[in-house]
Motif scaffolding. Structure first.
Motif, PDB file in Angstrom:
ATOM      1  N   ASN A 188      55.090  46.545  43.697  1.00  0.00           N
ATOM      2  CA  ASN A 188      54.499  46.859  42.404  1.00  0.00           C
ATOM      3  C   ASN A 188      53.039  47.275  42.493  1.00  0.00           C
ATOM      4  O   ASN A 188      52.622  48.192  41.803  1.00  0.00           O
ATOM      5  CB  ASN A 188      54.605  45.661  41.462  1.00  0.00           C
ATOM      6  N   TYR A 189      52.260  46.594  43.305  1.00  0.00           N
ATOM      7  CA  TYR A 189      50.831  46.893  43.324  1.00  0.00           C
ATOM      8  C   TYR A 189      50.228  46.646  44.700  1.00  0.00           C
ATOM      9  O   TYR A 189      50.779  45.952  45.534  1.00  0.00           O
ATOM     10  CB  TYR A 189      50.084  46.096  42.253  1.00  0.00           C
ATOM     11  N   LEU A 190      49.051  47.223  44.851  1.00  0.00           N
ATOM     12  CA  LEU A 190      48.235  47.041  46.043  1.00  0.00           C
ATOM     13  C   LEU A 190      46.863  46.577  45.561  1.00  0.00           C
ATOM     14  O   LEU A 190      46.265  47.223  44.703  1.00  0.00           O
ATOM     15  CB  LEU A 190      48.101  48.357  46.811  1.00  0.00           C
ATOM     16  N   GLU A 191      46.382  45.464  46.092  1.00  0.00           N
ATOM     17  CA  GLU A 191      45.098  44.929  45.662  1.00  0.00           C
ATOM     18  C   GLU A 191      44.132  44.896  46.835  1.00  0.00           C
ATOM     19  O   GLU A 191      44.446  44.393  47.902  1.00  0.00           O
ATOM     20  CB  GLU A 191      45.274  43.518  45.103  1.00  0.00           C
ATOM     21  N   ILE A 192      42.930  45.461  46.612  1.00  0.00           N
ATOM     22  CA  ILE A 192      41.887  45.509  47.627  1.00  0.00           C
ATOM     23  C   ILE A 192      40.697  44.734  47.096  1.00  0.00           C
ATOM     24  O   ILE A 192      40.236  44.967  45.977  1.00  0.00           O
ATOM     25  CB  ILE A 192      41.479  46.970  47.932  1.00  0.00           C
ATOM     26  N   TYR A 193      40.195  43.810  47.903  1.00  0.00           N
ATOM     27  CA  TYR A 193      39.023  43.040  47.501  1.00  0.00           C
ATOM     28  C   TYR A 193      37.756  43.819  47.804  1.00  0.00           C
ATOM     29  O   TYR A 193      37.654  44.506  48.819  1.00  0.00           O
ATOM     30  CB  TYR A 193      38.964  41.715  48.258  1.00  0.00           C
ATOM     31  N   ARG A 194      36.783  43.707  46.901  1.00  0.00           N
ATOM     32  CA  ARG A 194      35.444  44.266  47.101  1.00  0.00           C
ATOM     33  C   ARG A 194      34.445  43.139  46.979  1.00  0.00           C
ATOM     34  O   ARG A 194      34.442  42.419  45.993  1.00  0.00           O
ATOM     35  CB  ARG A 194      35.096  45.312  46.030  1.00  0.00           C
ATOM     36  N   LYS A 195      33.583  43.000  47.945  1.00  0.00           N
ATOM     37  CA  LYS A 195      32.541  41.980  47.859  1.00  0.00           C
ATOM     38  C   LYS A 195      31.269  42.605  47.338  1.00  0.00           C
ATOM     39  O   LYS A 195      30.920  43.718  47.680  1.00  0.00           O
ATOM     40  CB  LYS A 195      32.300  41.346  49.225  1.00  0.00           C
ATOM     41  N   ARG A 196      30.559  41.847  46.485  1.00  0.00           N
ATOM     42  CA  ARG A 196      29.312  42.327  45.905  1.00  0.00           C
ATOM     43  C   ARG A 196      28.146  41.997  46.814  1.00  0.00           C
ATOM     44  O   ARG A 196      28.170  41.021  47.547  1.00  0.00           O
ATOM     45  CB  ARG A 196      29.072  41.645  44.559  1.00  0.00           C
ATOM     46  N   LYS A 197      27.106  42.806  46.708  1.00  0.00           N
ATOM     47  CA  LYS A 197      25.856  42.526  47.410  1.00  0.00           C
ATOM     48  C   LYS A 197      24.832  42.143  46.349  1.00  0.00           C
ATOM     49  O   LYS A 197      24.485  42.950  45.504  1.00  0.00           O
ATOM     50  CB  LYS A 197      25.396  43.748  48.183  1.00  0.00           C
TER      51      LYS A 197
END
Length: 108
Positions: A16-25
């Motif tokens: 159903n989906y693909l999730e990519i994490y993004r880390k903040r600076k």
């Protein structure tokens, strides 16, 4: 060689989906808070030094007081930004819905 950063990685991948994490600076608010805080302490100290002088014009006292109020407001807003960034979720994931073709961006 090149150093691969682990700031973005696939968290979950299903049909159903693909999730990519993004880390903040969030290093900017930390630096800004300590630099502006040090400047604000200097302005408040200058205000009290102006009050302690005998032959200082009152305009200098009033301007240093207004500068300390304005600096305090800037430091307060920087501190609020710092706390908001510090206690926000660590990751702002991007989710790609494969069935609908939509992209969801999560921002704290």
């Amino acid at each position: 060689g090149l150093v691969k950063r682990h700031a973005n990685y696939v968290a979950c991948a299903t049909d159903n989906y693909l999730e990519i994490y993004r880390k903040r600076k969030i290093i900017g608010p930390y630096i800004g808070f300590f630099l502006l805080g040090g400047g604000e302490i200097s302005v408040i100290l200058a205000f009290f030094v102006c009050l302690n002088q005998n032959n200082i014009p009152w305009l200098a006292v009033i301007l240093s007081f207004i500068a300390s109020l304005g600096g305090g407001l800037v430091v307060y807003l920087t501190f609020f930004t710092l706390l908001f960034g510090h206690y926000a979720p660590v990751s702002n994931p991007i989710r790609f819905n494969r069935k609908t073709g939509k992209v969801y961006l999560y921002e704290a």
